[in-house]
Design an enzyme around this catalytic site. Structure first.
Site, mmCIF file in Angstrom:
data_model
loop_
_atom_site.group_PDB
_atom_site.id
_atom_site.type_symbol
_atom_site.label_atom_id
_atom_site.label_comp_id
_atom_site.label_asym_id
_atom_site.label_seq_id
_atom_site.Cartn_x
_atom_site.Cartn_y
_atom_site.Cartn_z
ATOM 1 N N THR A 127 4.577 -1.957 -6.927
ATOM 2 C CA THR A 127 3.207 -2.240 -7.365
ATOM 3 C C THR A 127 2.764 -1.064 -8.237
ATOM 4 O O THR A 127 3.357 0.022 -8.200
ATOM 5 C CB THR A 127 2.238 -2.395 -6.187
ATOM 6 O OG1 THR A 127 2.171 -1.152 -5.468
ATOM 7 C CG2 THR A 127 2.693 -3.510 -5.244
ATOM 8 N N HIS A 157 9.702 -13.576 -10.699
ATOM 9 C CA HIS A 157 9.537 -13.574 -9.239
ATOM 10 C C HIS A 157 10.404 -14.637 -8.569
ATOM 11 O O HIS A 157 10.824 -14.467 -7.420
ATOM 12 C CB HIS A 157 8.060 -13.697 -8.824
ATOM 13 C CG HIS A 157 7.405 -14.990 -9.127
ATOM 14 N ND1 HIS A 157 6.714 -15.233 -10.289
ATOM 15 C CD2 HIS A 157 7.312 -16.128 -8.392
ATOM 16 C CE1 HIS A 157 6.218 -16.454 -10.253
ATOM 17 N NE2 HIS A 157 6.568 -17.027 -9.118
ATOM 18 N N ASP A 203 1.260 -1.403 2.478
ATOM 19 C CA ASP A 203 -0.072 -0.840 2.691
ATOM 20 C C ASP A 203 -1.058 -1.900 3.164
ATOM 21 O O ASP A 203 -0.755 -3.099 3.206
ATOM 22 C CB ASP A 203 -0.572 -0.125 1.432
ATOM 23 C CG ASP A 203 -0.804 -1.057 0.246
ATOM 24 O OD1 ASP A 203 -0.777 -2.298 0.405
ATOM 25 O OD2 ASP A 203 -1.026 -0.536 -0.868
ATOM 26 N N ALA A 204 -2.262 -1.449 3.544
ATOM 27 C CA ALA A 204 -3.272 -2.355 4.103
ATOM 28 C C ALA A 204 -3.674 -3.420 3.104
ATOM 29 O O ALA A 204 -3.891 -4.581 3.476
ATOM 30 C CB ALA A 204 -4.494 -1.550 4.561
ATOM 31 N N ASN A 205 -3.787 -3.046 1.840
ATOM 32 C CA ASN A 205 -4.226 -3.997 0.820
ATOM 33 C C ASN A 205 -3.224 -5.130 0.639
ATOM 34 O O ASN A 205 -3.584 -6.310 0.620
ATOM 35 C CB ASN A 205 -4.451 -3.268 -0.500
ATOM 36 C CG ASN A 205 -5.019 -4.167 -1.570
ATOM 37 O OD1 ASN A 205 -6.038 -4.833 -1.381
ATOM 38 N ND2 ASN A 205 -4.350 -4.199 -2.722
ATOM 39 N N THR A 206 -1.954 -4.777 0.503
ATOM 40 C CA THR A 206 -0.937 -5.814 0.276
ATOM 41 C C THR A 206 -0.699 -6.623 1.542
ATOM 42 O O THR A 206 -0.429 -7.832 1.469
ATOM 43 C CB THR A 206 0.365 -5.180 -0.226
ATOM 44 O OG1 THR A 206 0.077 -4.377 -1.385
ATOM 45 C CG2 THR A 206 1.379 -6.245 -0.606
ATOM 46 N N ASN A 217 -3.694 4.610 6.946
ATOM 47 C CA ASN A 217 -4.486 5.529 7.751
ATOM 48 C C ASN A 217 -4.717 4.949 9.148
ATOM 49 O O ASN A 217 -4.775 3.739 9.327
ATOM 50 C CB ASN A 217 -5.817 5.795 7.044
ATOM 51 C CG ASN A 217 -6.785 6.578 7.902
ATOM 52 O OD1 ASN A 217 -7.620 5.999 8.599
ATOM 53 N ND2 ASN A 217 -6.672 7.884 7.877
ATOM 54 N N CYS A 236 -3.270 12.478 5.066
ATOM 55 C CA CYS A 236 -4.709 12.721 4.932
ATOM 56 C C CYS A 236 -5.225 13.743 5.935
ATOM 57 O O CYS A 236 -6.369 14.181 5.858
ATOM 58 C CB CYS A 236 -5.479 11.418 5.091
ATOM 59 S SG CYS A 236 -5.283 10.667 6.726
#
Length: 200
Positions: free
Chosen positions: A44, A79, A95-98, A131, A164
């Protein structure tokens, strides 16, 4: 997996978690598996912030490749071609978004389009990374369960001090753990499709 192909084909996906700093290490470890798999990487945009794409030795695909490679009807659709190519896909880190996109059926980039078009007869593994507070959010657990209900295999995150500064759950599994999960899945798939008597 195609019994006429001796080298399994692994498609790695990576997303915008800081754990993507481990992508070069993951790719290197996968290529050293005893069955010498072919490995390709789908990125990404945000994931490429964490490593030098030019330093990687395997083929790497971006969202731009999806659109630049298509000019007219009957041209290959990237794809779909990558989905056809792969014997197995592993998204590490996810990640959280994907995670939220995939769990809700969204497909707005190359990686999520591959997942939406995935052949469920082939394994798809995912290694969440985010996180601790994001991991503890109630929606995260729901979305992970959606992924698992579809037949995707979770490589659980671990507890550690995160980049973080927070300490807690949410770190991506160690590279060795991800590689072992891929290795075991491929070996299981080979036994499923090609029993011992056919492999002798």
């Amino acid at each position: 997996m195609d019994k006429n192909t001796s080298r399994p084909k692994i498609l790695v996906g990576c997303t915008g978690s800081v754990a993507s700093v481990k992508v070069p290490q993951l790719l290197d470890a996968l290529t050293k598996l005893p069955f010498e798999p072919e490995v390709q990487l789908v990125t990404t945009k945000n994931s490429r912030h964490f490593f030098d794409i030019q330093s990687l030795s395997c083929p790497v695909y971006t969202d731009e490749d999806e659109w630049e490679g298509w000019r007219q009807m009957n041209d290959p659709v990237l794809h779909i071609e990558l989905r056809r190519w792969a014997d197995l896909m592993v998204i590490a880190p996810l990640d959280a978004n994907t995670l939220a996109k995939i769990a809700n059926g969204l497909c707005d980039n190359l990686l999520t389009c591959i997942v939406r078009a995935w052949d469920f007869r082939r394994p798809l593994l995912f290694a969440p990374a985010m996180n601790t507070c994001m991991w503890d959010h109630p929606l995260t657990g729901q979305q992970v369960e959606v992924m698992k209900s579809l037949g995707y295999y979770e490589i659980p995150c671990i507890r550690k001090k995160l980049a973080c500064g927070d300490t807690g759950m949410g770190a991506m599994a160690e590279v060795a753990t991800v590689v072992t999960a891929v290795k075991n899945t491929i070996e299981k798939s080979q036994q499923t499709y090609f029993p011992d008597e056919l492999l002798d």
